[in-house]
Design a protein around this motif. Structure first.
Motif, mmCIF file in Angstrom:
data_model
loop_
_atom_site.group_PDB
_atom_site.id
_atom_site.type_symbol
_atom_site.label_atom_id
_atom_site.label_comp_id
_atom_site.label_asym_id
_atom_site.label_seq_id
_atom_site.Cartn_x
_atom_site.Cartn_y
_atom_site.Cartn_z
ATOM 1 N N LEU A 24 1.247 -1.432 -0.230
ATOM 2 C CA LEU A 24 0.251 -0.284 0.046
ATOM 3 C C LEU A 24 0.849 1.144 0.063
ATOM 4 O O LEU A 24 0.259 1.716 -0.662
ATOM 5 N N LEU A 25 1.878 0.825 0.863
ATOM 6 C CA LEU A 25 2.911 2.090 1.237
ATOM 7 C C LEU A 25 3.596 3.005 -0.264
ATOM 8 O O LEU A 25 3.426 3.876 -1.018
ATOM 9 N N PHE A 26 4.048 1.473 -1.036
ATOM 10 C CA PHE A 26 4.173 1.493 -2.398
ATOM 11 C C PHE A 26 3.889 2.566 -3.526
ATOM 12 O O PHE A 26 3.943 3.216 -4.484
ATOM 13 N N LYS A 31 5.368 7.243 -7.754
ATOM 14 C CA LYS A 31 5.836 7.896 -8.542
ATOM 15 C C LYS A 31 7.456 8.022 -7.738
ATOM 16 O O LYS A 31 8.438 8.985 -8.389
ATOM 17 N N LYS A 32 7.961 7.952 -6.545
ATOM 18 C CA LYS A 32 9.417 8.824 -5.944
ATOM 19 C C LYS A 32 10.080 7.541 -6.366
ATOM 20 O O LYS A 32 11.056 7.566 -6.058
ATOM 21 N N PHE A 33 9.511 6.143 -6.274
ATOM 22 C CA PHE A 33 10.265 5.427 -6.424
ATOM 23 C C PHE A 33 11.495 5.315 -7.860
ATOM 24 O O PHE A 33 10.379 4.988 -8.633
ATOM 25 N N LYS A 34 12.606 5.246 -7.807
ATOM 26 C CA LYS A 34 13.373 4.849 -9.059
ATOM 27 C C LYS A 34 13.762 3.727 -9.441
ATOM 28 O O LYS A 34 15.092 3.438 -9.356
ATOM 29 N N PHE A 35 12.886 2.869 -9.340
ATOM 30 C CA PHE A 35 13.396 1.265 -10.210
ATOM 31 C C PHE A 35 13.332 1.404 -11.442
ATOM 32 O O PHE A 35 13.148 2.029 -12.843
ATOM 33 N N ASN A 36 14.124 0.694 -11.772
ATOM 34 C CA ASN A 36 14.156 0.402 -13.908
ATOM 35 C C ASN A 36 12.645 0.020 -14.076
ATOM 36 O O ASN A 36 11.616 -0.867 -13.261
ATOM 37 N N ILE A 37 12.763 0.365 -15.033
ATOM 38 C CA ILE A 37 10.793 -0.853 -15.710
ATOM 39 C C ILE A 37 10.952 -1.232 -15.369
ATOM 40 O O ILE A 37 9.277 -1.862 -14.957
ATOM 41 N N ILE A 38 11.879 -2.693 -15.496
ATOM 42 C CA ILE A 38 11.328 -4.287 -15.482
ATOM 43 C C ILE A 38 11.213 -4.629 -13.747
ATOM 44 O O ILE A 38 10.140 -4.817 -13.220
ATOM 45 N N PHE A 39 11.955 -4.102 -13.235
ATOM 46 C CA PHE A 39 11.879 -3.638 -11.186
ATOM 47 C C PHE A 39 10.449 -3.545 -10.887
ATOM 48 O O PHE A 39 10.046 -4.077 -9.935
ATOM 49 N N PHE A 40 10.475 -2.189 -11.654
ATOM 50 C CA PHE A 40 9.662 -1.064 -11.300
ATOM 51 C C PHE A 40 8.105 -1.949 -11.444
ATOM 52 O O PHE A 40 6.712 -1.697 -9.999
ATOM 53 N N ARG A 41 7.794 -2.342 -12.496
ATOM 54 C CA ARG A 41 6.447 -4.084 -12.822
ATOM 55 C C ARG A 41 6.295 -5.108 -11.387
ATOM 56 O O ARG A 41 4.965 -5.111 -11.152
ATOM 57 N N TYR A 42 7.895 -5.887 -11.894
ATOM 58 C CA TYR A 42 7.097 -6.745 -10.549
ATOM 59 C C TYR A 42 6.927 -5.675 -9.468
ATOM 60 O O TYR A 42 6.327 -6.588 -8.239
ATOM 61 N N MET A 43 7.306 -5.047 -8.943
ATOM 62 C CA MET A 43 7.034 -4.315 -7.367
ATOM 63 C C MET A 43 5.117 -3.842 -7.636
ATOM 64 O O MET A 43 4.599 -4.365 -6.766
ATOM 65 N N LEU A 76 9.288 -7.150 -1.075
ATOM 66 C CA LEU A 76 8.530 -6.225 -1.429
ATOM 67 C C LEU A 76 8.719 -5.184 -0.436
ATOM 68 O O LEU A 76 8.478 -3.686 -0.036
ATOM 69 N N GLN A 77 8.822 -5.284 1.139
ATOM 70 C CA GLN A 77 9.094 -5.722 2.512
ATOM 71 C C GLN A 77 9.711 -4.320 2.643
ATOM 72 O O GLN A 77 10.554 -3.370 2.882
ATOM 73 N N PHE A 78 11.458 -5.455 2.158
ATOM 74 C CA PHE A 78 12.976 -5.292 2.856
ATOM 75 C C PHE A 78 13.235 -4.085 1.163
ATOM 76 O O PHE A 78 13.783 -2.620 1.984
ATOM 77 N N TYR A 79 12.411 -3.896 -0.148
ATOM 78 C CA TYR A 79 12.699 -2.528 -0.496
ATOM 79 C C TYR A 79 12.247 -1.286 -0.681
ATOM 80 O O TYR A 79 12.720 -0.346 -0.673
ATOM 81 N N VAL A 80 10.557 -1.689 -0.009
ATOM 82 C CA VAL A 80 10.094 -0.601 0.029
ATOM 83 C C VAL A 80 10.223 0.697 1.474
ATOM 84 O O VAL A 80 10.697 1.298 1.658
ATOM 85 N N ILE A 101 13.248 0.344 11.790
ATOM 86 C CA ILE A 101 12.752 -1.006 10.980
ATOM 87 C C ILE A 101 13.994 -2.090 11.778
ATOM 88 O O ILE A 101 13.470 -3.239 11.877
ATOM 89 N N VAL A 102 15.370 -1.482 12.038
ATOM 90 C CA VAL A 102 16.138 -2.382 12.582
ATOM 91 C C VAL A 102 15.578 -3.061 14.133
ATOM 92 O O VAL A 102 15.350 -4.392 14.063
ATOM 93 N N LEU A 103 15.304 -2.253 14.585
ATOM 94 C CA LEU A 103 14.444 -3.044 16.439
ATOM 95 C C LEU A 103 13.794 -3.544 16.056
ATOM 96 O O LEU A 103 13.311 -4.860 16.879
#
Length: 131
Positions: A24-26, A31-43, A76-80, A101-103
């Motif tokens: 949901l956050l993603f 629009k703020k996430f700057k991934f390449n198009i293939i990875f963006f589609r996966y996300m 998805l959790q780790f990347y976002v 995040i770590v805690l």
């Protein structure tokens, strides 16, 4: 699969909810996430699927099949969550978010390893540090 006795995973609601929240956050900030198009589609697709799994879990309860399929969406959790650090400009905010995040995931792991029904199967290794 036996419809009279469906298998349930007790920890699946939290795992599915964490993936759905990240999805949901993603979707809210895609629009703020700057991934390449293939990875963006996966996300993008993973985000939709994680929300669908969350809705299915709310309807049918914590079924094992939803939990097992949702495990494939954990990246998805780790990347976002780690990419959120790039949205912040202040060093203190980045530090606090990183520590949160770590805690949070450390606490999640500690609780899981101490209270899970099959936790002893996940700790098979002995090291000289803990003996």
């Amino acid at each position: 699969y036996n419809p009279d006795h469906p298998m349930e995973s007790a920890g699946s609601p939290l795992r599915v909810a964490l993936n759905a929240a990240s999805g949901l956050l993603f979707l809210c900030c895609y629009k703020k996430f700057k991934f390449n198009i293939i990875f963006f589609r996966y996300m993008f697709i993973s985000s939709f699927i994680s929300i669908i799994f969350f809705l299915l879990m709310l309807i049918f309860g914590p079924l094992t099949i939803i939990d097992r399929l949702d495990l494939y969406l954990m990246p998805l959790q780790f990347y976002v969550l780690t990419y959120l650090l790039y949205f912040l400009n202040d060093f203190k905010e980045k530090y606090y978010l990183r520590m949160f995040i770590v805690l949070f995931f450390s606490l999640y792991l500690i609780i899981w390893l101490n209270f899970a029904n099959h936790a002893h199967y996940w700790n098979p290794y002995s090291t000289f540090l803990f003996n």
